[in-house]
Design an enzyme around this catalytic site. Sequence first.
Site, mmCIF file in Angstrom:
data_model
loop_
_atom_site.group_PDB
_atom_site.id
_atom_site.type_symbol
_atom_site.label_atom_id
_atom_site.label_comp_id
_atom_site.label_asym_id
_atom_site.label_seq_id
_atom_site.Cartn_x
_atom_site.Cartn_y
_atom_site.Cartn_z
ATOM 1 N N HIS A 1 21.031 17.954 -25.605
ATOM 2 C CA HIS A 1 20.997 17.762 -24.137
ATOM 3 C C HIS A 1 22.185 18.435 -23.451
ATOM 4 O O HIS A 1 22.623 18.003 -22.390
ATOM 5 C CB HIS A 1 20.996 16.265 -23.766
ATOM 6 C CG HIS A 1 20.031 15.449 -24.544
ATOM 7 N ND1 HIS A 1 18.731 15.233 -24.155
ATOM 8 C CD2 HIS A 1 20.166 14.812 -25.740
ATOM 9 C CE1 HIS A 1 18.112 14.478 -25.057
ATOM 10 N NE2 HIS A 1 18.959 14.219 -26.038
ATOM 11 N N SER B 1 33.207 43.666 -12.304
ATOM 12 C CA SER B 1 32.563 43.491 -11.003
ATOM 13 C C SER B 1 33.081 44.566 -10.067
ATOM 14 O O SER B 1 34.214 45.031 -10.212
ATOM 15 C CB SER B 1 32.914 42.098 -10.486
ATOM 16 O OG SER B 1 32.881 42.088 -9.073
ATOM 17 N N LYS C 1 36.977 39.837 -13.037
ATOM 18 C CA LYS C 1 35.783 39.483 -13.795
ATOM 19 C C LYS C 1 35.433 40.379 -14.964
ATOM 20 O O LYS C 1 35.686 41.572 -14.960
ATOM 21 C CB LYS C 1 34.582 39.423 -12.849
ATOM 22 C CG LYS C 1 34.703 38.232 -11.937
ATOM 23 C CD LYS C 1 33.423 37.915 -11.253
ATOM 24 C CE LYS C 1 32.352 37.482 -12.222
ATOM 25 N NZ LYS C 1 31.106 37.252 -11.517
ATOM 26 N N GLU D 1 22.725 38.808 -20.485
ATOM 27 C CA GLU D 1 21.956 38.504 -19.267
ATOM 28 C C GLU D 1 20.718 39.390 -19.170
ATOM 29 O O GLU D 1 19.630 38.931 -18.806
ATOM 30 C CB GLU D 1 22.827 38.697 -18.022
ATOM 31 C CG GLU D 1 23.854 37.595 -17.850
ATOM 32 C CD GLU D 1 24.796 37.885 -16.684
ATOM 33 O OE1 GLU D 1 24.938 36.996 -15.846
ATOM 34 O OE2 GLU D 1 25.367 38.985 -16.608
#
Length: 462
Positions: free
Chosen positions: A159, A280, A286, A293
Amino acid sequence: MTAEQKTWSQRFEKALHPAIERFNASIGFDIELIEYDITGSVAHAKMLAKTGIISAEEGERLAAGLEQIRQEYREGNFTPGTDAEDVHFAVERRLTEIVGDAGKKLHTARSRNDQVGADTRLYLRDQINQIREQLREFQEVLLNLAETHVETLIPGYTHLQRAQPVSLAHHLLAYFEMAQRDWERLGDVFKRVDISPLGCGALAGTTFPIDRHYTAELLGFAGVYANSLDGVSDRDFAIEFLGAASLIMAHLSRLSEEVILWASQEFGFVTLTDSCATGSSIMPQKKNPDVPELVRGKSGRVFGHLQALLVLVKGLPLAYNKDLQEDKEALFDTVKTVRACLEAMTILLREGIEFRTVRLAEAVAEDFSNATDVADYLAAKGVPFREAYNLVGKVVKTCLAAGKLLKDLSLEEWKALHPAFEGDIYEAIAPRRVVAARNSYGGTGFERVRTAIESARSRMSL
Ligand code: ARG
């Protein structure tokens, strides 16, 4: 192209509307099949000669002409336009230019319907073999990574809540197992791709004394379709492949999701190396996990193709219908996507992520994921498990209120909770021990995991 020039022209008086010609054409994508089309046609020509349907000399000329087209294509000198309709017409037309009227005999005793089925299967056989090899490389990288991380601990979750710590190798081996099933599944799909529809004709077989087993043998097919209607209209093999490909993508996507989470500041379990991460355009701090992804994102495309083909066939009356031309882009895109994703994920695991072992060691020491082990400790001393479980639940609650972890309790506190607790409780709840102790078959205990790695290696060489 005028009506007279079209292969099916004589019945027609007017030329195709140019927009309809473009709409109808598949050459823009089925050119991908050209080498398989040539290979299939060479086998067909040899069979025609062997059975005396054409002369031996004609058979040789056809085969030589076809090989010349292969050469022209490889050298970039064969680029048919939409007026060729599809790859089958394009090759036949060029063949007739090269060998003259003999070229017009190639299509004796076959149809584009059995031809395209054979081409697609030849293509898919090759691709399945290559994807299986890529899966092996992916598994190899997982195993190497597992080997270095048998004793690295990582929180295990259910979970997405901390549950019990596990060996990082054990976690990675879970993906090895998925890939192993993928590899096996593709081997199984292969068996049903490996059947020749050649000689089924348009739908009903042919009046010529062909030898279907001979063409099948020349092309290395394990068998031939038993029913001609089925042979030209079956796309089960493609759907099965898309099913297997979808599962590969689902597995890669799950791993991707984990890497993305692990790379976040919140988890901080891995660092992405510069060769596999991107920055980025606006936020200089970043480092983005673009590779996982994209893999996660691309999985949707492949699932979509599976759905598309199921819907494609579900209402089709026997036998061939032009709808079936739509199977190709789905297949080609799936093959390209799966192969690109496997390649990228293999590189990512090989050099793109570094596990932050110090951070991982802290992570497993700072939670209650050893609570089960306290209950197990009492249960091993004869306290019924459910009773022990309830007691530990209370301990956790008290600790949470006091801002403490289980390891912070004094021996007096333990004993006050239950007289069965002794000084060895501290060792029993230490993360390393918690993991090492789960030595049941298939469990995360270090010894188990070492054996699992060995067995995984030997299964790879089968
Ligand atoms: N381009 C067609 C396809 O991909 C080849 C078969 C055409 N057959 C026909 N009867 N029109 O399905």
